[in-house]
Each structure stands twice: as structure tokens, then as C-alpha cells.
Design a protein around this motif. Structure first.
Motif, PDB file in Angstrom:
ATOM      1  N   UNK A 147     -26.531   6.171  24.994  1.00  0.00           N
ATOM      2  CA  UNK A 147     -25.192   6.446  25.514  1.00  0.00           C
ATOM      3  C   UNK A 147     -24.472   7.473  24.636  1.00  0.00           C
ATOM      4  N   UNK A 148     -23.901   8.466  25.279  1.00  0.00           N
ATOM      5  CA  UNK A 148     -23.111   9.461  24.558  1.00  0.00           C
ATOM      6  C   UNK A 148     -21.649   9.008  24.441  1.00  0.00           C
ATOM      7  N   UNK A 149     -21.165   8.343  25.487  1.00  0.00           N
ATOM      8  CA  UNK A 149     -19.834   7.727  25.468  1.00  0.00           C
ATOM      9  C   UNK A 149     -19.941   6.372  26.166  1.00  0.00           C
ATOM     10  N   UNK A 150     -19.024   5.495  25.873  1.00  0.00           N
ATOM     11  CA  UNK A 150     -19.062   4.164  26.491  1.00  0.00           C
ATOM     12  C   UNK A 150     -18.648   4.189  27.957  1.00  0.00           C
ATOM     13  N   UNK A 151     -18.106   5.306  28.420  1.00  0.00           N
ATOM     14  CA  UNK A 151     -17.820   5.413  29.853  1.00  0.00           C
ATOM     15  C   UNK A 151     -19.099   5.443  30.676  1.00  0.00           C
ATOM     16  N   UNK A 152     -20.238   5.711  30.034  1.00  0.00           N
ATOM     17  CA  UNK A 152     -21.523   5.716  30.734  1.00  0.00           C
ATOM     18  C   UNK A 152     -22.076   4.312  30.929  1.00  0.00           C
ATOM     19  N   UNK A 191     -19.043  -1.360  16.053  1.00  0.00           N
ATOM     20  CA  UNK A 191     -18.838  -0.842  17.412  1.00  0.00           C
ATOM     21  C   UNK A 191     -18.879  -1.935  18.466  1.00  0.00           C
ATOM     22  N   UNK A 192     -19.127  -3.179  18.066  1.00  0.00           N
ATOM     23  CA  UNK A 192     -19.263  -4.259  19.040  1.00  0.00           C
ATOM     24  C   UNK A 192     -17.975  -4.448  19.841  1.00  0.00           C
ATOM     25  N   UNK A 193     -16.838  -4.398  19.177  1.00  0.00           N
ATOM     26  CA  UNK A 193     -15.559  -4.599  19.875  1.00  0.00           C
ATOM     27  C   UNK A 193     -15.357  -3.542  20.946  1.00  0.00           C
ATOM     28  N   UNK A 194     -15.693  -2.298  20.642  1.00  0.00           N
ATOM     29  CA  UNK A 194     -15.540  -1.228  21.630  1.00  0.00           C
ATOM     30  C   UNK A 194     -16.477  -1.429  22.809  1.00  0.00           C
ATOM     31  N   UNK A 195     -17.699  -1.870  22.535  1.00  0.00           N
ATOM     32  CA  UNK A 195     -18.645  -2.142  23.622  1.00  0.00           C
ATOM     33  C   UNK A 195     -18.126  -3.279  24.489  1.00  0.00           C
TER      34      UNK A 195
END
Length: 563
Positions: A489-494, A512-516
Motif C-alpha cells: 500500500x502506498x496510502x491507506x486510502x487504497x 502505524x496500527x492506529x492509522x490502519x
């Protein structure tokens, strides 16, 4: 009745066979007790796994894309090991152990006529017990095959040059070996051996030997018959995309610009060669001094010495000019240096030279200091930099003891026991690395445990893989099935586009878990399957399972989660 020469030959053959079997045991013992190292081993292993899944051992791929890093020969060797021992560290690495043992055997057999039995045996034993041999011949990379084939090519050519009665056979063996080297690692397999041969003949003012006695009319066809078919096959299958990428990116590109951050100063290979050849390299200054004193004679009178010097200097010099630097690149320069060391040792043993005793003691002192530095670094510095690593203060002990024992023996001019002590020290360090230190590193390389956890959760059911801000090739090898790809993934929008009816296993750093979690759609549930420290990125890595909300399934697999 057997003649005395045939009896001596049989005894030598038994010695060579015994050393070969011991070397095979030495390199192969417990070769699969650690997971694959980053980065090269799992890349080649995953590429092989994809080729097997696609029933295509012609076109190398990685993560569903062409992989133009290396040609096919090493994949075929690893495939042989996998067929016998399985798709694991054992099967993938055993071919390298066999290549290392064959190198030792060839040195012993090939050097017997060139230098005599003692030097041949000493050369083989030093090659087996050198520090870098422990690494190179226990790893699933193309380097062991290249070392073997290049050594066969150059020594066979030297034998053919010196001995007219076996010239045709030896020179044709050299062409065949260069073809196999080219099939293993590309143009370097014939360009550098060819350069070494040409430089040697130029210095001897015998360049015409190439076309007069070099068996070109037979050798070139043999080379092409062995090397060319696969290159044509992979070119046709990929519309020459693989060949173009291999030549321009992996060969010309690596030489002109550093790749993957592998760079270093011009002294890089002088230092790495010295360290890689330990414990024997401590005597290289005496060897070079001995060669220098005979410099007026060896250009014309000692072609063997000249050939070995050109071999080592050209190989190290070529890669010194390269922008990409790795210690493995110059292992092919070790055999000529081991032969020079063995010849020097034999001169000392036979009494034809009398070395300065203090110089030899100084060399043993250098090894003692290296062992001390290894233990101090592992015991004091490394715990501060990597507190997750186990205690490794004992790593320098084999060299400390061997240097002390050998130094005392050298002082009393007991040459053979001194060298035997150093050899035992080299083997003791290998045993320490293989059985104590490297297995304990599995705990800071979480990819294999991640793969095991996914297998336990999924069984035969389908799933997907993805990564965010972290990836190691070993994760794809251990976590994936066959030619299963991983989505980076390049960005989490994907992320929503990657999700489906089957679970998605995503790896990312702990921070990065919280962002995911915030990016996971409401129809899906995210749970942390595993959280482990990873040594290469120096941080905790999380394995997440993102799946459609199904209460029964979530309850059944809840014990595997770390909420």
C-alpha cells in the motif's frame, strides 16, 4: 601387485574423499536451523516458490513480476534441494553446502599436480575453515556456485597452460565451467576469468597462446551450447524484457551506481577480504613479502605464482571500481590467496624458508586482538545498540584461545601444531555461530512466526496479503502460498480496494496500527494477530487480520489474537 605410485595415488584419493565428506558435514550440519536471512535468501527462495507454482523454471519472478537479478542455474540447484528436503531452509541451503564441499575437493585434486599433495590438502582445509566460508556455503544464494565454477575455470586453464599432456581436457573444462558461471550469475562468469587469463598471458608475453593452444574452435561452441539456450528461452518467453533488465540494470547499473545502499570506500574489499579469510589472513603480510623478494624471477620462472596474483588482484581490483559493494563479490579471490598461503606454509614446514619468528607472533597477536574486539563489541557495544539481541560475548573466544595457543607454538617453531590450532579455532567459531548464536536470532526475525500463525488460522482457506510502511521478502516467503502476491500500500486510502470476502493479513510497524485501524471500513474487523520486534528495522512489527465481521469465526480464532 600395485606399483608404489598407484598406492600413493589411492592413499591421496582416500584423503581427498575424507576431506570432502568432512567439508560436506561441516557446511551442511544443521544448515536449516535458522530462518532465511534478509534480503537475498528469501528473495531467491520466493522466486523459486513462484516458479514451482507456475510450473515454469525458465522465467524468474518475484511478487508476480519479472525478477532479472540472476539467471537460472542457482534456482535449479535450490529446486533439487527442495525436491529432496522440502521448501524450507534445509532444502534451499543444502545445495550451497554441496557446492562448498565440491570446491574443497576440486582444490585438493586440481592442486595436486600443480603444487603437490601437502599444499593441495592445506589449501582445501583452509578454504573450509575460513570465517566467510561459514556464511557463504550455508546460504541460499548464487555465490557458492559462482565461486565453484570460477575456481574450476581458472585452475583448469592454468593446468592446461602448464601441462601439454592434459591441455585439451583442462581448457575445455575451463570453457564449460565459465558457461556454468555465466548461467549462474551472468556475464561476470566469463568476462572476469577471461580478463585474468588475458592479463596473465600479456605479462608472460604469450597472448598468442589463446588462438594457438587455447582450443577456441571447440571451447566457444561448448560455452554457447551450455550457456545460450536458457538466455534465449527466457528472452523469447518475456519478449527480451528479462534479458534487457538483467544486462542494463543488474550488471551495468550495479557497476556504475550503488544499489540497495551497498557502497563503501576504496579499501572496502581489502578489509573485507582480510576479515573473511580469518584466521589464515593474518599471515598474508609474510606471504606478500616472500613474493616480493622473488619478484625478479616469478614473471618468467614462476607462472603459477604470477597467475594466482593476477587472479586475486584483478578480481578485487574490478569490484573496487564498482559502485555497489558487498563482501560476497570478491570471494572468488580467496582461493588463489589460500593457495599462496598453503605454499608458504609448506616452505616453512620443509625448511626451505626460515620466517622471522617475531613476525609470526605478531600475526597471532593480531588475531588475538580481533577476537578480543569481537567479544568487547558483542558484550558491551551491541547490547546498547540492540538490547533485544541475546548475549554474544563469547563470540571472540575461539580466536582468543587459538591465537594464544598458536602464538606459543610458533615461538617454539612447532609449525604444524600451530596451524592445526588455528584450524580448530576456525571450526570452533563456526560451531559457536551455527549452534549457539544464529539460532537465537530467530526471535528477532518474526517473518517465519508470522507465516506459521497465518497457517494456523487459515488452514486451507483463502486469504490475502498486504503491507504498509514495512516489508521484508522473508514475510512473503513464509506468509504466502505458492505464487501468492502481496500488495504494497502506498496510502491507506487504497486499503478498502484490497479488502474482500477472505481475510487480509497486513503487516505494518506498531506505530502505524492506529492509522490502519482508522482506515478499516465499518463492515470489517481488525485484530492484531502478532506483535514482535524486528531487527532489520529496529522496531516492533504488527501482523493484523482484517476480515468481514462474522461473530462465530471471530470467537473461534480469538485465542490467537493480541488485543
Amino acid at each position: 601387485m600395485f606399483s608404489r605410485s598407484s598406492a600413493v595415488g589411492r592413499v591421496f584419493g582416500l584423503k581427498a574423499s575424507a576431506v570432502f565428506l568432512l567439508a560436506l558435514l561441516f557446511f551442511g550440519w544443521d544448515v536449516g536451523n535458522t530462518s532465511l536471512w534478509n534480503i537475498d535468501e528469501p528473495i531467491y527462495a520466493q522466486s523459486l516458490k513462484e516458479q514451482i507454482a507456475q510450473h515454469n523454471l525458465v522465467v524468474p519472478t518475484f511478487n508476480a513480476r519479472l525478477m532479472p537479478d540472476k539467471p537460472a542455474l542457482n534456482y535449479w540447484l535450490m529446486w533439487t534441494g527442495v525436491k529432496m528436503l522440502g521448501m524450507n531452509s534445509w532444502g534451499l541451503r543444502m545445495g550451497s553446502a554441496v557446492a562448498g564441499a565440491l570446491l574443497v575437493l576440486y582444490l585438493i585434486i586440481g592442486l595436486r599436480r600443480l603444487y603437490g599433495e601437502n599444499i593441495a590438502l592445506i589449501s582445501g582445509l583452509m578454504t573450509a575453515t575460513a570465517l566467510h566460508s561459514t556464511v557463504i556455503f550455508r546460504s541460499a544464494t548464487p555465490d557458492p556456485l559462482l565461486i565453484l565454477t570460477v575456481t574450476i575455470a581458472l585452475l583448469s586453464y592454468l593446468r592446461g597452460y602448464l601441462f601439454p599432456d592434459i591441455r585439451s581436457r583442462e581448457i575445455l573444462i575451463a570453457y564449460a565451467a565459465m558457461a556454468l558461471a555465466t548461467l549462474d550469475k551472468g556475464p561476470i562468469g566469463f568476462l572476469l576469468p577471461g580478463l585474468i587469463i588475458v592479463l596473465f598471458l600479456l605479462l608472460r608475453r604469450e597472448l598468442s597462446f589463446l588462438w594457438r593452444e587455447g582450443r577456441l574452435t571447440w571451447g566457444v561452441p561448448i560455452f554457447l551450447i551450455i550457456a545460450l539456450p536458457w538466455y534465449l528461452a527466457v528472452g523469447v518467453e518475456t519478449h527480451w524484457a528479462w534479458d534487457r533488465a538483467f544486462v542494463f540494470k543488474q550488471n551495468i547499473g550495479r557497476f556504475s551506481d550503488s544499489m540497495q545502499g551497498h557502497r563503501g570506500p576504496w579499501v572496502y574489499y581489502l578489509i573485507s577480504t582480510f576479515l573473511g579469510m580469518l584466521p589464515w589472513s593474518i599471515f598474508l603480510p609474510q606471504v606478500f613479502r616472500d613474493v616480493w623478494l622473488s619478484r625478479r624471477q616469478f614473471l618468467r620462472s614462476h607462472p603459477k605464482t604470477l597467475f594466482l596474483l593476477v587472479w586475486a588482484a584483478a578480481w578485487i581490483g574490478f569490484f573496487t571500481l564498482s559502485a555497489t559493494k558487498l563482501p560476497n563479490y570478491v570471494w572468488e579471490a580467496y582461493p588463489p590467496l589460500f593457495i599462496l598461503l598453503a605454499a608458504y606454509f609448506e616452505k616453512i614446514r620443509a625448511g626451505t624458508t626460515r620466517p622471522a619468528r617475531r613476525g609470526l607472533i605478531l600475526s597471532a597477536g593480531v588475531l588475538f586482538l580481533i577476537g578480543l574486539a569481537m567479544s568487547l563489541f558483542a558484550g558491551l557495544v551491541l547490547p546498547l545498540r540492540e538490547p533485544h539481541l541475546p548475549d554474544m560475548v563469547e563470540i571472540g573466544l575461539p580466536y582468543l584461545l587459538a591465537a594464544a595457543g598458536a602464538g606459543a607454538l610458533l615461538w617454539h617453531r612447532r609449525w604444524v601444531p600451530a596451524w592445526a590450532t588455528l584450524g580448530v579455532g576456525g571450526m570452533a567459531l563456526t560451531a559457536l555461530l551455527v549452534f549457539v548464536i544464529t539460532p537465537s536470532l530467530n526471535g528477532v526475525k518474526p517473518s517465519r512466526e508470522m507465516g506459521q500463525r497465518i497457517a494456523a488460522l487459515q488452514g486451507p482457506q483463502p486469504y490475502r496479503l498486504a503491507s504498509w510502511q514495512w516489508f521484508q521478502p522473508s514475510f512473503l516467503f513464509y506468509a504466502g502460498r505458492g505464487n501468492m502476491p502481496i500488495r504494497h500500500l502506498q496510502t491507506l486510502t487504497e486499503l478498502p480496494a484490497v479488502l474482500g470476502p477472505e481475510p487480509l493479513y497486513l503487516v505494518c510497524p506498531e506505530h502505524a496500527v492506529a492509522a490502519v485501524r482508522a482506515a478499516v471500513p465499518a463492515a470489517y474487523r481488525q485484530q492484531t494477530v502478532l506483535l514482535r520486534y524486528e531487527i532489520y528495522n529496529h522496531e516492533n512489527i504488527a501482523l493484523l487480520r482484517i476480515s468481514p465481521r462474522t461473530k462465530g469465526l471471530d470467537h473461534a480464532i480469538a485465542p490467537y489474537y493480541h488485543e
